[in-house]
Design a protein around this motif. Structure first.
Motif, short mmCIF file in Angstrom:
data_model
loop_
_atom_site.label_atom_id
_atom_site.label_comp_id
_atom_site.label_asym_id
_atom_site.label_seq_id
_atom_site.Cartn_x
_atom_site.Cartn_y
_atom_site.Cartn_z
N TYR A 25 0.72 -1.25 0.04
CA TYR A 25 -0.03 0.12 -0.15
C TYR A 25 0.72 1.35 0.05
O TYR A 25 0.53 2.40 -0.69
CB TYR A 25 -0.92 -0.04 1.14
CG TYR A 25 -2.20 -1.07 0.93
CD1 TYR A 25 -2.55 -1.62 -0.08
CD2 TYR A 25 -2.94 -1.38 2.14
CE1 TYR A 25 -3.72 -2.51 -0.30
CE2 TYR A 25 -3.83 -2.23 2.16
CZ TYR A 25 -4.44 -2.82 0.87
OH TYR A 25 -5.24 -3.62 0.93
N ARG A 56 -7.67 -1.46 -0.21
CA ARG A 56 -7.81 -2.21 -1.13
C ARG A 56 -8.56 -1.64 -2.37
O ARG A 56 -8.18 -2.01 -3.50
CB ARG A 56 -8.37 -3.68 -0.80
CG ARG A 56 -8.49 -4.74 -1.70
CD ARG A 56 -9.06 -5.86 -1.08
NE ARG A 56 -8.34 -6.49 0.04
CZ ARG A 56 -7.98 -7.78 0.25
NH1 ARG A 56 -7.98 -8.47 -0.84
NH2 ARG A 56 -7.29 -8.13 1.21
N LEU A 102 -6.46 0.00 -4.96
CA LEU A 102 -5.29 -0.75 -5.41
C LEU A 102 -5.59 -0.62 -6.90
O LEU A 102 -4.69 -0.85 -7.47
CB LEU A 102 -5.56 -2.09 -4.72
CG LEU A 102 -4.09 -3.23 -5.13
CD1 LEU A 102 -2.86 -2.24 -4.63
CD2 LEU A 102 -4.29 -4.46 -4.04
#
Length: 173
Positions: free
Chosen positions: A149, A157, A160
């Motif tokens: 990250y 997430r 991402l």
């Protein structure tokens, strides 16, 4: 020396500012940064901004100092000048601001395993599902994601997928 070229004038004014005590140096830094054509010497200008930001911070003009330091940090990151990035980030922290952990996307490097995990996580798989596919522990997957990250400067997430697509387009350029 300053009359030979605008770049030398920039450097001479900066040297004068560095050796001038107190607030008198501020005018010299301002003159140096107001010279025409600074985009031709991004590294030199970034160093001037770093030195100027350091001086402003020491004069307790923290807001103005942070502005100069942030611009210097951005330029050093863009140039890939890692030691200067570290020095500028440390100066920003000393001024009470946390330096951004994000680096420009083209500079992000993931290991092969991190990239594989990141791609699977971006598709919406859980840590447990990723672990089963890669024959790893779900805790190992969590650890990898925790390390992944900060590299593209994301915190979740959900970000991402966008970070990976940005990475792919930068590598294509």
């Amino acid at each position: 020396m300053a009359e030979l070229s605008p770049r030398l004038e920039l450097l001479v004014l900066t040297c004068e500012a560095l050796t001038t005590p107190g607030k008198a140096a501020v005018g010299l830094f301002e003159r140096a940064l107001s010279l025409p054509g600074p985009e031709r010497w991004p590294f030199d200008v970034a160093r001037v901004r770093l030195f100027y930001g350091e001086r402003l911070r020491r004069l307790r003009a923290t807001t103005e100092g942070r502005e100069q330091l942030a611009q210097a940090l951005e330029a050093f990151q863009r140039l890939g000048a890692k030691p200067w990035v570290a020095r500028t980030a440390a100066e920003l922290r000393a001024g009470g601001q946390s330096a951004p952990t994000a680096v420009r996307p083209g500079a992000v490097t993931l290991t092969a395993q991190e990239l594989q995990i990141a791609k699977l996580a971006a598709t919406g798989l859980t840590n447990k599902q990723i672990a089963e596919r890669l024959f790893l522990s779900h805790r190992t997957i969590g650890t990898h994601l925790y390390q992944i990250y900060p590299k593209p400067g994301i915190t979740s997430r959900a970000a991402l997928r966008d970070a990976l697509s940005q990475l792919d387009t930068d590598e294509d350029d």
